[in-house]
Design a protein around this motif. Structure first.
Motif, PDB file in Angstrom:
ATOM      1  N   VAL A 120     -13.561 -13.389  26.895  1.00 42.56           N
ATOM      2  CA  VAL A 120     -12.420 -12.775  26.209  1.00 42.56           C
ATOM      3  C   VAL A 120     -12.941 -11.785  25.176  1.00 42.56           C
ATOM      4  N   THR A 121     -12.264 -10.634  25.068  1.00 42.33           N
ATOM      5  CA  THR A 121     -12.591  -9.643  24.046  1.00 42.33           C
ATOM      6  C   THR A 121     -11.321  -9.249  23.296  1.00 42.33           C
ATOM      7  N   GLY A 122     -11.516  -8.833  22.058  1.00 46.51           N
ATOM      8  CA  GLY A 122     -10.411  -8.328  21.241  1.00 46.51           C
ATOM      9  C   GLY A 122     -10.955  -7.335  20.237  1.00 46.51           C
ATOM     10  N   GLY A 123     -10.091  -6.453  19.746  1.00 46.85           N
ATOM     11  CA  GLY A 123     -10.563  -5.448  18.793  1.00 46.85           C
ATOM     12  C   GLY A 123      -9.459  -4.667  18.145  1.00 46.85           C
ATOM     13  N   ARG A 124      -9.795  -3.427  17.796  1.00 50.52           N
ATOM     14  CA  ARG A 124      -8.880  -2.602  17.004  1.00 50.52           C
ATOM     15  C   ARG A 124      -7.650  -2.146  17.754  1.00 50.52           C
ATOM     16  N   ASP A 125      -7.639  -2.251  19.075  1.00 51.99           N
ATOM     17  CA  ASP A 125      -6.453  -1.816  19.821  1.00 51.99           C
ATOM     18  C   ASP A 125      -5.390  -2.911  19.913  1.00 51.99           C
ATOM     19  N   ALA A 126      -5.598  -4.048  19.224  1.00 52.48           N
ATOM     20  CA  ALA A 126      -4.616  -5.143  19.132  1.00 52.48           C
ATOM     21  C   ALA A 126      -4.316  -5.804  20.472  1.00 52.48           C
ATOM     22  N   GLU A 127      -5.229  -5.670  21.419  1.00 47.70           N
ATOM     23  CA  GLU A 127      -5.020  -6.264  22.739  1.00 47.70           C
ATOM     24  C   GLU A 127      -6.183  -7.190  23.067  1.00 47.70           C
ATOM     25  N   LEU A 128      -5.858  -8.315  23.688  1.00 44.55           N
ATOM     26  CA  LEU A 128      -6.876  -9.244  24.175  1.00 44.55           C
ATOM     27  C   LEU A 128      -7.088  -8.990  25.654  1.00 44.55           C
ATOM     28  N   LYS A 129      -8.338  -9.000  26.070  1.00 38.33           N
ATOM     29  CA  LYS A 129      -8.655  -8.897  27.496  1.00 38.33           C
ATOM     30  C   LYS A 129      -9.343 -10.191  27.897  1.00 38.33           C
ATOM     31  N   VAL A 130      -8.769 -10.858  28.900  1.00 34.89           N
ATOM     32  CA  VAL A 130      -9.293 -12.125  29.400  1.00 34.89           C
ATOM     33  C   VAL A 130      -9.804 -11.878  30.808  1.00 34.89           C
ATOM     34  N   CYS A 131     -11.102 -12.052  30.998  1.00 35.20           N
ATOM     35  CA  CYS A 131     -11.718 -11.824  32.309  1.00 35.20           C
ATOM     36  C   CYS A 131     -12.138 -13.157  32.908  1.00 35.20           C
ATOM     37  N   GLU A 132     -11.687 -13.418  34.132  1.00 38.23           N
ATOM     38  CA  GLU A 132     -12.171 -14.571  34.877  1.00 38.23           C
ATOM     39  C   GLU A 132     -13.493 -14.135  35.503  1.00 38.23           C
ATOM     40  N   VAL A 133     -14.588 -14.737  35.069  1.00 35.95           N
ATOM     41  CA  VAL A 133     -15.929 -14.268  35.405  1.00 35.95           C
ATOM     42  C   VAL A 133     -16.166 -14.228  36.914  1.00 35.95           C
ATOM     43  N   GLU A 134     -15.809 -15.275  37.623  1.00 34.72           N
ATOM     44  CA  GLU A 134     -16.098 -15.360  39.053  1.00 34.72           C
ATOM     45  C   GLU A 134     -15.365 -14.308  39.877  1.00 34.72           C
ATOM     46  N   THR A 135     -14.099 -14.031  39.541  1.00 35.53           N
ATOM     47  CA  THR A 135     -13.295 -13.097  40.334  1.00 35.53           C
ATOM     48  C   THR A 135     -13.289 -11.683  39.778  1.00 35.53           C
ATOM     49  N   GLY A 136     -13.583 -11.536  38.477  1.00 34.75           N
ATOM     50  CA  GLY A 136     -13.506 -10.222  37.840  1.00 34.75           C
ATOM     51  C   GLY A 136     -12.095  -9.810  37.479  1.00 34.75           C
ATOM     52  N   ILE A 137     -11.118 -10.676  37.722  1.00 34.92           N
ATOM     53  CA  ILE A 137      -9.721 -10.371  37.391  1.00 34.92           C
ATOM     54  C   ILE A 137      -9.560 -10.375  35.876  1.00 34.92           C
ATOM     55  N   VAL A 138      -8.925  -9.311  35.351  1.00 37.10           N
ATOM     56  CA  VAL A 138      -8.717  -9.163  33.909  1.00 37.10           C
ATOM     57  C   VAL A 138      -7.230  -9.213  33.599  1.00 37.10           C
ATOM     58  N   LYS A 139      -6.874 -10.031  32.616  1.00 37.49           N
ATOM     59  CA  LYS A 139      -5.500 -10.086  32.105  1.00 37.49           C
ATOM     60  C   LYS A 139      -5.490  -9.448  30.729  1.00 37.49           C
ATOM     61  N   ASN A 140      -4.492  -8.624  30.447  1.00 38.55           N
ATOM     62  CA  ASN A 140      -4.293  -8.037  29.128  1.00 38.55           C
ATOM     63  C   ASN A 140      -3.199  -8.821  28.419  1.00 38.55           C
ATOM     64  N   LEU A 141      -3.533  -9.394  27.263  1.00 34.24           N
ATOM     65  CA  LEU A 141      -2.570 -10.164  26.501  1.00 34.24           C
ATOM     66  C   LEU A 141      -2.126  -9.346  25.302  1.00 34.24           C
ATOM     67  N   GLN A 142      -0.834  -9.134  25.208  1.00 31.59           N
ATOM     68  CA  GLN A 142      -0.296  -8.324  24.120  1.00 31.59           C
ATOM     69  C   GLN A 142       0.668  -9.149  23.290  1.00 31.59           C
ATOM     70  N   GLY A 143       0.658  -8.883  21.987  1.00 30.98           N
ATOM     71  CA  GLY A 143       1.533  -9.591  21.071  1.00 30.98           C
ATOM     72  C   GLY A 143       1.187  -9.264  19.632  1.00 30.98           C
ATOM     73  N   HIS A 144      -0.110  -9.077  19.364  1.00 31.33           N
ATOM     74  CA  HIS A 144      -0.515  -8.669  18.017  1.00 31.33           C
ATOM     75  C   HIS A 144      -0.159  -7.204  17.807  1.00 31.33           C
ATOM     76  N   SER A 145       0.080  -6.854  16.547  1.00 29.75           N
ATOM     77  CA  SER A 145       0.444  -5.465  16.235  1.00 29.75           C
ATOM     78  C   SER A 145      -0.644  -4.736  15.457  1.00 29.75           C
ATOM     79  N   ASN A 146      -1.791  -5.392  15.257  1.00 32.98           N
ATOM     80  CA  ASN A 146      -2.875  -4.762  14.518  1.00 32.98           C
ATOM     81  C   ASN A 146      -4.203  -5.339  15.023  1.00 32.98           C
ATOM     82  N   THR A 147      -5.289  -4.890  14.456  1.00 39.04           N
ATOM     83  CA  THR A 147      -6.644  -5.266  14.854  1.00 39.04           C
ATOM     84  C   THR A 147      -6.799  -6.775  15.056  1.00 39.04           C
ATOM     85  N   ILE A 148      -7.439  -7.157  16.156  1.00 41.44           N
ATOM     86  CA  ILE A 148      -7.788  -8.555  16.395  1.00 41.44           C
ATOM     87  C   ILE A 148      -9.208  -8.758  15.889  1.00 41.44           C
ATOM     88  N   ASN A 149      -9.339  -9.628  14.881  1.00 39.26           N
ATOM     89  CA  ASN A 149     -10.623  -9.868  14.228  1.00 39.26           C
ATOM     90  C   ASN A 149     -11.412 -11.019  14.809  1.00 39.26           C
TER      91      ASN A 149
END
Length: 186
Positions: free
Chosen positions: A84-113
């Motif tokens: 999982v990664t997060g940053g200044r674009d306020a979006e979380l990216k969740v990658c399933e390692v084996e398949t490479g499928i990425v989900k974008n999780l949105q809900g925050h309105s500012n930087t994810i620390n």
């Protein structure tokens, strides 16, 4: 007879890194090991996340444009299924390692620390400059709890080992918030 003690000569500590991993073009904001302890992931202000082979001491994979801006938080689940990664674009990216499928999780309105993954590898906690912490289901990508509203930027989130509580550290203030996830109360 009186006892005497002599102090053994102290040796200088010669602790040094066993390797130095180079490749990022800007500050590294976060790192996380895979469960095999042979790989790790790093996130940087250069908008990339990189996976490293710690046996060979080299980069395995570079993922560019993970965020539109800095990658401030990275986490690997204990079973190494999720990155999982997060940053200044306020979006979380969740990658399933084996398949490479990425989900974008949105809900925050500012930087994810900060982010943390529960010990059972099912939940993701995120903290943001929007003064909230949130909990997500890694499998579905759906928000399952929160937003937990705080009185300042969220600087760190950690699940308890039984995943029943979430500790939240704020940038401002001199306290920790501990949320009971079963009752969803502070």
């Amino acid at each position: 007879m009186a006892s005497t003690t002599t102090k053994a000569p102290t040796a200088k500590s010669s602790l040094a890194p066993s390797m130095t991993l180079k490749g990022h073009g800007d500050w590294i904001g976060s790192i996380s090991y895979f469960s095999d302890s042979q790989r790790m992931i790093s996130g940087s202000d250069d908008k990339t996340a990189r996976q490293w082979d710690l046996k060979e001491g080299k980069e395995i994979e570079e993922v560019r444009d993970v965020c539109e801006d800095w990658v401030l938080a990275v986490a690997v689940s204990k079973d190494s299924r999720w990155v999982v990664t997060g940053g200044r674009d306020a979006e979380l990216k969740v990658c399933e390692v084996e398949t490479g499928i990425v989900k974008n999780l949105q809900g925050h309105s500012n930087t994810i620390n900060c982010i943390d993954i529960s010990a059972d590898n099912t939940l993701l906690a995120s903290g943001s400059d929007d003064w909230t912490a949130r909990i997500w289901n890694l499998e579905t990508g759906k928000l399952v709890a929160g937003p937990f509203e705080s009185f300042h930027w969220v600087g760190s989130v950690r699940f308890s080992t039984d995943s029943k509580k979430l500790a939240v550290k704020l940038w401002g203030g001199k306290c920790l918030e501990v949320w009971d996830l079963q009752s969803l109360k502070l």
